[in-house]
Design an enzyme around this catalytic site. Structure first.
Site, mmCIF file in Angstrom:
data_model
loop_
_atom_site.group_PDB
_atom_site.id
_atom_site.type_symbol
_atom_site.label_atom_id
_atom_site.label_comp_id
_atom_site.label_asym_id
_atom_site.label_seq_id
_atom_site.Cartn_x
_atom_site.Cartn_y
_atom_site.Cartn_z
ATOM 1 N N LYS A 26 -16.978 21.337 -17.406
ATOM 2 C CA LYS A 26 -16.257 22.246 -16.528
ATOM 3 C C LYS A 26 -17.111 23.457 -16.207
ATOM 4 O O LYS A 26 -17.964 23.806 -17.039
ATOM 5 C CB LYS A 26 -14.910 22.672 -17.117
ATOM 6 C CG LYS A 26 -14.877 23.048 -18.605
ATOM 7 C CD LYS A 26 -15.705 24.169 -19.160
ATOM 8 C CE LYS A 26 -15.696 25.541 -18.636
ATOM 9 N NZ LYS A 26 -16.560 26.460 -19.420
ATOM 10 N N TYR A 60 -9.791 27.990 -17.738
ATOM 11 C CA TYR A 60 -8.807 27.562 -18.749
ATOM 12 C C TYR A 60 -7.456 28.226 -18.497
ATOM 13 O O TYR A 60 -6.404 27.628 -18.737
ATOM 14 C CB TYR A 60 -9.279 27.927 -20.156
ATOM 15 C CG TYR A 60 -10.402 27.063 -20.660
ATOM 16 C CD1 TYR A 60 -10.158 25.749 -21.059
ATOM 17 C CD2 TYR A 60 -11.701 27.540 -20.745
ATOM 18 C CE1 TYR A 60 -11.185 24.939 -21.529
ATOM 19 C CE2 TYR A 60 -12.736 26.747 -21.215
ATOM 20 C CZ TYR A 60 -12.464 25.445 -21.599
ATOM 21 O OH TYR A 60 -13.489 24.650 -22.055
HETATM 22 P P1 NAD Z 1 -26.683 26.343 -22.346
HETATM 23 O O1 NAD Z 1 -27.362 27.395 -21.546
HETATM 24 O O2 NAD Z 1 -26.604 26.546 -23.817
HETATM 25 O O3 NAD Z 1 -27.382 24.935 -22.099
HETATM 26 C C1 NAD Z 1 -27.781 24.527 -20.833
HETATM 27 C C2 NAD Z 1 -28.819 23.420 -20.945
HETATM 28 O O4 NAD Z 1 -29.299 23.125 -19.643
HETATM 29 C C3 NAD Z 1 -30.020 23.817 -21.795
HETATM 30 O O5 NAD Z 1 -30.401 22.737 -22.599
HETATM 31 C C4 NAD Z 1 -31.092 24.093 -20.762
HETATM 32 O O6 NAD Z 1 -32.394 23.822 -21.245
HETATM 33 C C5 NAD Z 1 -30.719 23.119 -19.664
HETATM 34 N N1 NAD Z 1 -31.241 23.508 -18.353
HETATM 35 C C6 NAD Z 1 -31.879 22.684 -17.502
HETATM 36 N N2 NAD Z 1 -32.274 23.330 -16.410
HETATM 37 C C7 NAD Z 1 -31.894 24.612 -16.566
HETATM 38 C C8 NAD Z 1 -32.043 25.770 -15.771
HETATM 39 N N3 NAD Z 1 -32.647 25.734 -14.584
HETATM 40 N N4 NAD Z 1 -31.532 26.924 -16.248
HETATM 41 C C9 NAD Z 1 -30.889 26.982 -17.436
HETATM 42 N N5 NAD Z 1 -30.725 25.901 -18.245
HETATM 43 C C10 NAD Z 1 -31.228 24.727 -17.812
HETATM 44 O O7 NAD Z 1 -25.243 26.141 -21.705
HETATM 45 P P2 NAD Z 1 -23.970 25.486 -22.379
HETATM 46 O O8 NAD Z 1 -23.148 26.549 -23.016
HETATM 47 O O9 NAD Z 1 -24.341 24.321 -23.203
HETATM 48 O O10 NAD Z 1 -23.156 25.019 -21.053
HETATM 49 C C11 NAD Z 1 -23.515 23.846 -20.353
HETATM 50 C C12 NAD Z 1 -22.276 23.353 -19.583
HETATM 51 O O11 NAD Z 1 -21.241 23.059 -20.510
HETATM 52 C C13 NAD Z 1 -21.691 24.377 -18.611
HETATM 53 O O12 NAD Z 1 -21.197 23.720 -17.466
HETATM 54 C C14 NAD Z 1 -20.536 24.997 -19.393
HETATM 55 O O13 NAD Z 1 -19.508 25.490 -18.560
HETATM 56 C C15 NAD Z 1 -20.077 23.809 -20.198
HETATM 57 N N6 NAD Z 1 -19.442 24.215 -21.473
HETATM 58 C C16 NAD Z 1 -18.232 23.681 -21.759
HETATM 59 C C17 NAD Z 1 -17.588 24.019 -22.924
HETATM 60 C C18 NAD Z 1 -16.255 23.408 -23.261
HETATM 61 O O14 NAD Z 1 -15.610 23.861 -24.194
HETATM 62 N N7 NAD Z 1 -15.830 22.381 -22.552
HETATM 63 C C19 NAD Z 1 -18.183 24.916 -23.804
HETATM 64 C C20 NAD Z 1 -19.447 25.426 -23.495
HETATM 65 C C21 NAD Z 1 -20.069 25.075 -22.308
#
Ligand code: NAD
Length: 368
Positions: free
Chosen positions: A136, A221
């Site tokens: 999401k 949410y």
């Molecule tokens: P994060 O920044 O920790 O991870 C992002 C990942 O994408 C990293 O591994 C990064 O290396 C990679 N990536 C590739 N290209 C990139 C770029 N150009 N810039 C930045 N990162 C890049 O983020 P996250 O917290 O893991 O979130 C990722 C997704 O998951 C988002 O869509 C977020 O909304 C979703 N999320 C959902 C929940 C949930 O409870 N459902 C919780 C956290 C995050």
């Protein structure tokens, strides 16, 4: 019938996105049903959510397993292969990812990238012939959601949105209390989600990558909460941005904002989301009582009470329940229930866009 889990679970075999879907049950080489097999999931993007929540949850799942990874960082690939016993053949980077089409070990691609990258990787996964789960918000715009939904439909593959709470018992209980009018008709809802964000250089603070600020990240949410408690789609929205109290940090995205939905039954909801202050609450006031979850949207345990006493429900791992729920439906060869599909993700993206429009114009936006 509405769009939500509580009632729509009875409608598994209805349609997906209005179009009938032909979904043969997954079978092995001998044509035997694969119900006993665990589906292989490949995680795309090994950031916070994959590393700390999804990969550990995949060690507990019954119907799926961590089979592959897609990462742009070779050091992460080595670490994950060793930690989770992932064969090199199941490791991809963002360029060679399309070769996943030839890998029978991977049934589902789970896109866990920054919001602006969801569309590209969902479309490529569908074109590679894989079912897809996408985090999401499904995308930044409704048009992108359509691209993803159409790509999956064209490939005859299913698209699920990462709404883990739809498989979470406390959440399912407030869906039931609201939609079945257990305390009478819902009159008003307070549904808010916010937290104090850390590192200001992260992609969540960049409009092009996140699509916006806390509304896109966690306000979604609160939107979901108001929708699944009423079981209705809002008919209009008004919204307001806060003043920026930390303008150096919030150059591209909103800091805090509030919005109000009106629903067809007459129910109203009030919501706030923020990156500078914490809140996590879903409260519904009804004709004959009230119920609430607080915390309502985090990883749990969630906690709930009603005007008649506490809500007692089993505490589950949200991510395992979600991935198992999706995988079991796929293994059974059934369409995913509407409330967990790309169509549901799109409904929220449309509302997020309307909330921004309402705040920017100061007008009431008609959603009918
Ligand atoms: P994060 O920044 O920790 O991870 C992002 C990942 O994408 C990293 O591994 C990064 O290396 C990679 N990536 C590739 N290209 C990139 C770029 N150009 N810039 C930045 N990162 C890049 O983020 P996250 O917290 O893991 O979130 C990722 C997704 O998951 C988002 O869509 C977020 O909304 C979703 N999320 C959902 C929940 C949930 O409870 N459902 C919780 C956290 C995050």
């Amino acid at each position: 019938m509405n769009n939500f889990g509580f009632q729509s679970r009875r409608h598994f075999l209805s349609t997906v996105g209005g179009a009938a879907l032909t979904l043969p049950a997954l079978t092995d080489a001998l044509g035997q049903p694969l119900q006993t097999r665990k589906l292989g999931i490949a995680l795309v993007g090994l950031g916070y959510y994959s590393k700390n929540l999804l990969a550990p949850a995949l060690q507990q799942t019954q119907h799926c397993r961590l089979a592959g990874i897609v990462t742009g960082t070779p050091a992460k690939a080595d670490e994950w292969m060793a930690k989770y016993n992932i064969p090199k053949a199941n490791v991809y980077d963002y360029k060679n990812f399309d070769r996943i089409a030839d890998n029978p070990d991977i049934d589902i691609v789970y896109v866990v990238l920054p919001n602006s990258m969801h569309t590209e990787f969902v479309v490529r996964a569908a074109q590679a012939g894989k079912h897809v789960i996408c985090e999401k918000p499904l995308a930044i715009t409704e048009a992108e959601c359509d691209q993803m939904i159409n790509a999956c439909r064209k490939a005859n593959k299913q698209l699920a949105v990462g709404y883990r709470l739809h498989y979470e018992p406390f959440t399912q209980e407030v869906m039931r209390l609201g939609q079945q009018k257990v305390f009478g008709a819902v009159k008003f809802i307070e549904s808010s989600d916010g937290f104090r964000i850390g590192d200001p250089s992260q992609w969540r603070m960049k409009k092009a990558m996140a699509g916006g600020g806390p509304l896109m990240d966690v306000g979604i949410y609160a939107v979901q909460g108001a929708r699944y408690v009423t079981g209705e789609e809002p008919i209009s929205v008004t919204a307001q941005f806060s003043a920026k109290t930390e303008p150096q940090k919030f150059k591209e995205v909103e800091e805090t904002m509030s919005w109000q939905f009106r629903f067809p039954s007459g129910a109203m909801s009030n919501s706030t989301t923020s990156y500078t202050a914490g809140v996590e609450r879903l409260y519904a006031s009804c004709e004959k009582g009230w119920f609430e979850l607080s915390p309502a949207f985090g990883y749990g345990p969630l906690k709930g009470r009603t005007s008649k006493g506490p809500i007692e429900m089993p505490v589950v791992n949200h991510q395992a329940a979600h991935m198992d729920g999706v995988s079991k439906t796929l293994l059974d060869g059934k369409p995913l229930p509407d409330h967990i599909t790309g169509e549901e993700g799109k409904r929220d993206v449309r509302l997020l866009q309307a909330i921004y429009r309402a705040a920017e114009t100061g007008r009431t936006i008609n959603l009918k």
